[in-house]
Enzyme design. Structure first.
Site, PDB file in Angstrom:
ATOM      1  N   ARG A 136      48.395  45.098   7.301  1.00  0.00           N
ATOM      2  CA  ARG A 136      48.002  46.509   7.223  1.00  0.00           C
ATOM      3  C   ARG A 136      47.833  46.933   5.759  1.00  0.00           C
ATOM      4  NH1 ARG A 136      51.607  50.884  10.363  1.00  0.00           N
ATOM      5  NH2 ARG A 136      52.870  50.786   8.467  1.00  0.00           N
ATOM      6  N   LYS A 162      47.199  53.769   4.726  1.00  0.00           N
ATOM      7  CA  LYS A 162      48.499  54.354   4.347  1.00  0.00           C
ATOM      8  C   LYS A 162      48.445  54.691   2.863  1.00  0.00           C
ATOM      9  CE  LYS A 162      53.191  53.701   6.044  1.00  0.00           C
ATOM     10  NZ  LYS A 162      53.170  54.701   7.135  1.00  0.00           N
ATOM     11  N   GLU A 198      48.080  62.896  15.421  1.00  0.00           N
ATOM     12  CA  GLU A 198      49.439  62.514  15.020  1.00  0.00           C
ATOM     13  C   GLU A 198      49.996  63.561  14.077  1.00  0.00           C
ATOM     14  OE1 GLU A 198      50.016  59.101  12.464  1.00  0.00           O
ATOM     15  OE2 GLU A 198      48.021  59.272  11.590  1.00  0.00           O
TER      16      GLU A 198
HETATM   17  C1  LIG Z   1      53.566  54.999   8.438  1.00  0.00           C
HETATM   18  C2  LIG Z   1      52.944  55.991   9.355  1.00  0.00           C
HETATM   19  C3  LIG Z   1      53.126  55.954  10.747  1.00  0.00           C
HETATM   20  C4  LIG Z   1      54.090  55.033  11.421  1.00  0.00           C
HETATM   21  O1  LIG Z   1      53.812  53.693  11.242  1.00  0.00           O
HETATM   22  P1  LIG Z   1      54.929  52.595  11.574  1.00  0.00           P
HETATM   23  O2  LIG Z   1      54.254  51.307  11.284  1.00  0.00           O
HETATM   24  O3  LIG Z   1      55.295  52.755  12.990  1.00  0.00           O
HETATM   25  O4  LIG Z   1      56.084  52.881  10.661  1.00  0.00           O
HETATM   26  C5  LIG Z   1      52.411  56.859  11.520  1.00  0.00           C
HETATM   27  N1  LIG Z   1      51.589  57.777  10.961  1.00  0.00           N
HETATM   28  C6  LIG Z   1      51.421  57.845   9.624  1.00  0.00           C
HETATM   29  C7  LIG Z   1      50.498  58.861   9.069  1.00  0.00           C
HETATM   30  C8  LIG Z   1      52.102  56.957   8.788  1.00  0.00           C
HETATM   31  O5  LIG Z   1      51.954  57.061   7.469  1.00  0.00           O
END
Ligand SMILES: *Cc1c(COP(=O)(O)O)cnc(C)c1O
Length: 330
Positions: free
Chosen positions: A73, A175, A209
């Protein structure tokens, strides 16, 4: 234990990219980074990161959760920002070496070692707004963290925002720091105005989200969540919960749903946020157009508890790791 993210191990792993190649990585004492004020990251937000945990089991060895998926990722995030892409082996071995150096200091479950690989553009050029940073620094920071639920798992309250987006179409599944900057203002405003914990971003009604966690609806026999697309971050916790839930006989409905459907579904379905920090957290109340809507009876439901435990049992070494999600260190 100190507040999440405020305590650090005294070493980091670090590597640099210049002249088209990555340097060898090294483990170094934690200290401030010296950077030129013209560094690309300060001006054009060329940064991305990862977040995942290592657990120390009773045998004294550490287990890193979904290391290779998080590395992949990170590579995807780097590519979308046109940053130098870390070699998978380089980044994975930086994490493993750092965890190996800290293994005796990892607190035992439910506490863990939170790992934060970070990649920043260090090109010294303030005229490079429309050019990639072909110099970069990659480091891994480690932080011992306690149990998120040590104070009990109080159900969260979310503002349902049917207008604003958390991110953009091109960076929604990256991210990157800029996405959190974009979500910060709306989230702070919502906290102040409605006393909510987070904002559930639903641009044009599409339920996506919150600022840093994925959103799931859960009943006794199904899970509903948005299918993977470019608008939101593809959480590893989301993916893990869906796989474990399918094994437990839940049907997995990855489909788009809008705010009207959401408000109808929470009469019968539990709602939860998923992410590495808090695993699976119950949502008890939604606020929409100034009105409070309870999710079922407003308290945490049994399916949320059951699925969180199914995942944590694997992470803590209490259940078999049938998908080989854990990498052993030590
Ligand atoms: C990091 C993150 C998540 C959760 O990801 P995980 O891999 O489950 O920790 C969800 N939404 C956003 C915007 C994130 O930055």
């Amino acid at each position: 234990m100190a507040q999440f993210g405020t305590e650090f191990c005294q070493q980091i792993a670090i590597a640099r990219f210049a002249d088209g190649a990555w340097s060898a990585a090294s483990i170094e004492p934690l200290k401030p980074l010296a950077m030129h004020p013209a560094s690309h990251v300060f001006h054009y937000a060329s940064s991305c990161f990862e977040g995942f945990k290592a657990y120390r089991w009773e045998d004294g060895k550490a287990r890193i959760y979904r290391l290779h998926d998080h590395v992949a990722r990170m590579q995807k995030s780097a590519a979308s920002l046109r940053l130098p892409i870390p070699d998978a082996d380089l980044l994975a071995s930086m994490v493993v070496d750092l965890v190996a150096a800290q293994v005796d200091d990892i607190p035992s479950p439910p506490s863990s070692l939170y790992l934060r690989p970070t990649l920043i553009g260090t090109l010294e050029n303030i005229g490079a707004a429309a050019a990639p940073s072909h110099e970069a620094t990659l480091f891994v920071l480690a932080s011992p963290v306690g149990d998120y639920f040590s104070g009990g798992s109080a159900a969260l309250k979310l503002l349902v925002d049917d207008q604003r987006a958390r991110s953009t179409e091109q960076l929604g599944s990256t991210k990157t720091g800029g996405n959190y900057a974009a979500a910060l203002g709306p989230t702070l405003d919502a906290k102040q105005q409605y006393g909510v914990d987070q904002v559930l971003f639903c641009p044009n009604g599409d339920v996506q989200e919150t600022g840093a966690a994925n959103f799931l609806l859960i009943s006794d026999n199904e899970i509903i969540t948005k299918p993977l697309d470019s608008t939101f971050l593809h959480g590893m916790t989301r993916d893990s919960i869906l796989k474990l839930a399918a094994d437990l006989g839940y049907s997995i409905n990855e489909r788009n749903f809008n705010v009207d459907e959401l408000l109808a579904l929470v009469k019968t379905h539990e709602a939860a946020l998923s992410g590495t920090a808090a695993c699976l957290s119950p949502v008890g109340t939604l606020v929409y157009h100034g009105e409070e809507i309870k999710v079922r009876d407003g308290a945490e439901g049994p399916n949320t508890v059951r699925l969180r435990k199914a995942l944590q049992d694997i992470q803590y070494g209490l259940a078999e790791d049938r998908y080989s999600w854990l990498s052993e260190v030590g």
